[in-house]
Write a protein that holds these residues in place. Structure first.
Motif, PDB file in Angstrom:
ATOM      1  N   PHE A  38       0.934  -1.345  -0.034  1.00 31.34           N
ATOM      2  CA  PHE A  38      -0.123  -0.021   0.027  1.00 31.34           C
ATOM      3  C   PHE A  38       0.846   1.197   0.093  1.00 31.34           C
ATOM      4  O   PHE A  38       0.196   2.375   0.030  1.00 31.34           O
ATOM      5  CB  PHE A  38      -1.015  -0.062   1.216  1.00 31.34           C
ATOM      6  CG  PHE A  38      -1.873  -0.954   1.171  1.00 31.34           C
ATOM      7  CD1 PHE A  38      -2.943  -1.062   0.060  1.00 31.34           C
ATOM      8  CD2 PHE A  38      -2.229  -1.782   2.335  1.00 31.34           C
ATOM      9  CE1 PHE A  38      -3.837  -2.051  -0.038  1.00 31.34           C
ATOM     10  CE2 PHE A  38      -3.137  -3.021   2.165  1.00 31.34           C
ATOM     11  CZ  PHE A  38      -3.999  -3.079   1.123  1.00 31.34           C
ATOM     12  N   CYS A  41       0.059   4.340  -2.466  1.00 31.02           N
ATOM     13  CA  CYS A  41      -1.449   4.324  -2.880  1.00 31.02           C
ATOM     14  C   CYS A  41      -2.245   5.462  -2.595  1.00 31.02           C
ATOM     15  O   CYS A  41      -2.511   5.911  -1.365  1.00 31.02           O
ATOM     16  CB  CYS A  41      -1.913   2.892  -2.321  1.00 31.02           C
ATOM     17  SG  CYS A  41      -0.986   1.513  -2.998  1.00 31.02           S
ATOM     18  N   CYS A  45      -7.849   0.269  -3.163  1.00 33.79           N
ATOM     19  CA  CYS A  45      -8.851  -0.127  -4.082  1.00 33.79           C
ATOM     20  C   CYS A  45      -9.553  -1.123  -3.541  1.00 33.79           C
ATOM     21  O   CYS A  45      -9.121  -1.778  -2.653  1.00 33.79           O
ATOM     22  CB  CYS A  45      -8.089  -0.476  -5.321  1.00 33.79           C
ATOM     23  SG  CYS A  45      -6.838   0.749  -6.033  1.00 33.79           S
ATOM     24  N   CYS A  48      -8.449  -4.917  -3.088  1.00 34.76           N
ATOM     25  CA  CYS A  48      -7.150  -5.102  -2.859  1.00 34.76           C
ATOM     26  C   CYS A  48      -6.946  -5.391  -1.440  1.00 34.76           C
ATOM     27  O   CYS A  48      -7.171  -4.787  -0.429  1.00 34.76           O
ATOM     28  CB  CYS A  48      -6.118  -3.982  -3.357  1.00 34.76           C
ATOM     29  SG  CYS A  48      -4.391  -4.132  -3.116  1.00 34.76           S
ATOM     30  N   GLN A  50      -3.277  -5.996  -0.178  1.00 33.85           N
ATOM     31  CA  GLN A  50      -1.734  -5.983  -0.443  1.00 33.85           C
ATOM     32  C   GLN A  50      -1.083  -6.860   0.818  1.00 33.85           C
ATOM     33  O   GLN A  50      -0.234  -7.654   0.414  1.00 33.85           O
ATOM     34  CB  GLN A  50      -0.972  -4.917  -0.751  1.00 33.85           C
ATOM     35  CG  GLN A  50      -1.251  -4.373  -2.255  1.00 33.85           C
ATOM     36  CD  GLN A  50      -0.636  -5.256  -3.084  1.00 33.85           C
ATOM     37  OE1 GLN A  50       0.177  -6.076  -2.840  1.00 33.85           O
ATOM     38  NE2 GLN A  50      -1.449  -5.354  -4.198  1.00 33.85           N
ATOM     39  N   GLY A  88       2.689  -1.741  -3.838  1.00 36.14           N
ATOM     40  CA  GLY A  88       1.955  -0.477  -3.715  1.00 36.14           C
ATOM     41  C   GLY A  88       2.297   0.343  -5.071  1.00 36.14           C
ATOM     42  O   GLY A  88       2.246  -0.162  -5.968  1.00 36.14           O
ATOM     43  N   THR A  89       2.236   1.695  -4.813  1.00 33.48           N
ATOM     44  CA  THR A  89       2.455   2.437  -5.939  1.00 33.48           C
ATOM     45  C   THR A  89       3.858   3.333  -6.017  1.00 33.48           C
ATOM     46  O   THR A  89       3.757   4.208  -5.508  1.00 33.48           O
ATOM     47  CB  THR A  89       1.154   3.751  -5.840  1.00 33.48           C
ATOM     48  OG1 THR A  89      -0.073   2.763  -5.816  1.00 33.48           O
ATOM     49  CG2 THR A  89       1.129   4.530  -7.227  1.00 33.48           C
ATOM     50  N   ARG A 122       0.409   2.553 -10.706  1.00 27.33           N
ATOM     51  CA  ARG A 122      -0.636   2.928 -11.243  1.00 27.33           C
ATOM     52  C   ARG A 122      -0.529   3.547 -12.366  1.00 27.33           C
ATOM     53  O   ARG A 122       0.481   4.397 -12.502  1.00 27.33           O
ATOM     54  CB  ARG A 122      -1.782   3.797 -10.318  1.00 27.33           C
ATOM     55  CG  ARG A 122      -1.929   2.880  -9.092  1.00 27.33           C
ATOM     56  CD  ARG A 122      -2.788   3.919  -7.992  1.00 27.33           C
ATOM     57  NE  ARG A 122      -3.791   4.742  -8.679  1.00 27.33           N
ATOM     58  CZ  ARG A 122      -5.040   4.513  -8.387  1.00 27.33           C
ATOM     59  NH1 ARG A 122      -5.522   3.564  -7.851  1.00 27.33           N
ATOM     60  NH2 ARG A 122      -5.796   5.398  -9.012  1.00 27.33           N
ATOM     61  N   ARG A 159     -11.596   2.974  -9.335  1.00 28.49           N
ATOM     62  CA  ARG A 159     -10.215   3.095  -9.600  1.00 28.49           C
ATOM     63  C   ARG A 159      -9.698   4.459  -9.565  1.00 28.49           C
ATOM     64  O   ARG A 159      -8.355   4.600  -9.353  1.00 28.49           O
ATOM     65  CB  ARG A 159      -9.742   2.412 -10.851  1.00 28.49           C
ATOM     66  CG  ARG A 159      -9.918   0.831 -10.862  1.00 28.49           C
ATOM     67  CD  ARG A 159      -8.682   0.538  -9.950  1.00 28.49           C
ATOM     68  NE  ARG A 159      -7.207   0.431 -10.439  1.00 28.49           N
ATOM     69  CZ  ARG A 159      -6.124   0.309 -10.046  1.00 28.49           C
ATOM     70  NH1 ARG A 159      -6.131  -0.081  -8.785  1.00 28.49           N
ATOM     71  NH2 ARG A 159      -5.008   0.199 -10.567  1.00 28.49           N
TER      72      ARG A 159
HETATM   73  S1  SF4 Z   1      -3.261   1.027  -6.138  1.00 31.22           S
HETATM   74 FE1  SF4 Z   1      -2.566  -1.227  -6.463  1.00 31.22          FE
HETATM   75  S2  SF4 Z   1      -1.493  -1.845  -4.563  1.00 31.22           S
HETATM   76 FE2  SF4 Z   1      -2.582   0.211  -4.152  1.00 31.22          FE
HETATM   77  S3  SF4 Z   1      -4.489  -0.352  -3.013  1.00 31.22           S
HETATM   78 FE3  SF4 Z   1      -4.898   0.060  -5.551  1.00 31.22          FE
HETATM   79  S4  SF4 Z   1      -4.623  -2.028  -6.170  1.00 31.22           S
HETATM   80 FE4  SF4 Z   1      -3.681  -2.206  -4.245  1.00 31.22          FE
END
Ligand code: SF4
Length: 350
Positions: A38, A41, A45, A48, A50, A88-89, A122, A159
């Motif tokens: 995460f 992020c 999401c 998700c 993680q 994560g991002t 992302r 998203r």
């Molecule tokens: S951006 Fe990717 S890692 Fe972060 S919460 Fe969303 S799906 Fe999960």
């Protein structure tokens, strides 16, 4: 060899000989994953978790960095590995962390300890200037968690970006001279199988270096689990997922895009409440895709084929567990024979 593979009719003339449609595998080094659950992020999401998916709890970036630095220094003589920042991002980590992590990995590129550096992020979190800097420090592959290019599916899945942004993110990675990986999630809220096929076609048209397909599962503790409990979301069945994934895989294969992963790695602690899962999902889909491919070749033959020769090493993959797909080949008028050649062949009767 299983005795259930058809032993008659005898081999006849080869009408068509062809390699397996999967793009040739590129030899890669093992991956050293660095999970950053995460981190970076902008939001959580709905599908998700993680921490459960990676088997690693959230912790301060400084601690992850220090552990990685120690690990790389203490194993400086180990075999080369690709290093992958996942979970994560990555490009949205607070500054200066993206640069610090890539600089650290880049130090070990020079010595040969690290063979390649990749990260996942992302599609709405990439920009040309940052990517150019990270590339100069050693980054070479960016995997984008695109999930879908479809506005409706992206919106229903909260998203936070639309299809145009998803595509632009991919193009930004490629324009930076970086390799691109695209992750898609069939079965998102609001997504139909047709939308998913359009997603795959879009992904294939971008010619990424790899793709990953993660059918949407309902994980305990996620917002999607609440929607599922409330009856507002129903994941795809296993049969529906396999039926959608097989043509998707063919689309990727025919575009020369290798599939790096199909389905989540089921870590201990990952509580899957619902959704298409199977311990051999990859094999189920690959065998279906090959069946579809062979079916598509039949009309181009000068006369009808009656025998399909399959490389012995591909028996499990082509025919599935306990040769269950042999019946389907038989329904196409094909008896299945194993041989020791590397290609497949369609033959007339002997
Ligand atoms: S951006 Fe990717 S890692 Fe972060 S919460 Fe969303 S799906 Fe999960």
């Amino acid at each position: 060899m299983s005795r259930s593979v058809t032993l008659s009719p005898p081999l006849g003339r080869i009408l068509l000989r062809f390699p397996h449609p999967e793009p040739p595998k590129v030899l890669r080094f093992p991956v050293l994953p660095v999970f950053l659950p995460f981190a970076g992020c902008p939001r959580r999401c709905i599908f998700c978790d993680q921490a459960a998916q990676t088997g690693q709890a959230q912790e301060p970036l400084e601690a992850i960095f220090a552990r990685l630095e120690t690990q790389l220094e203490e194993t400086a003589d180990a075999h080369p590995q690709e290093i992958a920042f996942y979970g994560g991002t990555f490009t949205a980590l607070p500054e200066p962390w993206p640069r610090r992590f890539i600089e650290l990995a880049g130090r070990f590129l020079d010595s040969g300890r690290i063979s390649r550096v990749r990260c996942s992020t992302r599609p709405d979190a990439v920009d040309a200037i940052q990517l150019a800097e990270l590339k100069s420090l050693g980054l070479s592959l960016v995997e984008l968690g695109v999930q879908s290019f479809d506005d409706a599916a992206l919106s229903a899945s909260l998203r936070g970006y639309n299809g145009a942004t998803a595509r632009l993110g991919c193009e930004t990675v490629l324009a930076a001279g970086l390799d691109l990986g695209i992750q898609l999630m069939p079965g998102l809220p609001g997504q139909t199988p047709d939308m998913f096929q359009a997603d795959v076609a879009c992904a294939a048209s971008l010619r990424p270096q790899l793709a990953r397909l993660y059918p949407c599962l309902v994980l305990e503790g996620t917002p999607l689990a609440e929607l599922w409990r409330a009856g507002s979301f129903e994941p795809w069945s296993l049969d529906a997922a396999v039926a959608a994934l097989a043509p998707a895989l063919l689309t990727l294969w025919s575009a020369g895009v290798p599939l790096a992963r199909l389905g989540l790695v089921e870590q201990e602690g990952l509580a899957v409440l619902a959704g298409p899962r199977h311990p051999a999902l990859g094999q189920l889909v690959r065998s279906r895709a090959l069946l579809d491919f062979i079916r598509s070749r039949l009309p181009e033959l000068p006369e009808s084929a009656q025998v399909l020769s399959i490389p012995r090493r591909l028996q499990g993959e082509a025919l599935g567990q306990k040769n269950v797909l042999e019946r389907e080949y038989n329904a196409l008028g094909l008896a299945v024979r194993l041989w020791d050649e590397p290609d497949l062949a369609l033959r007339a009767a002997g």
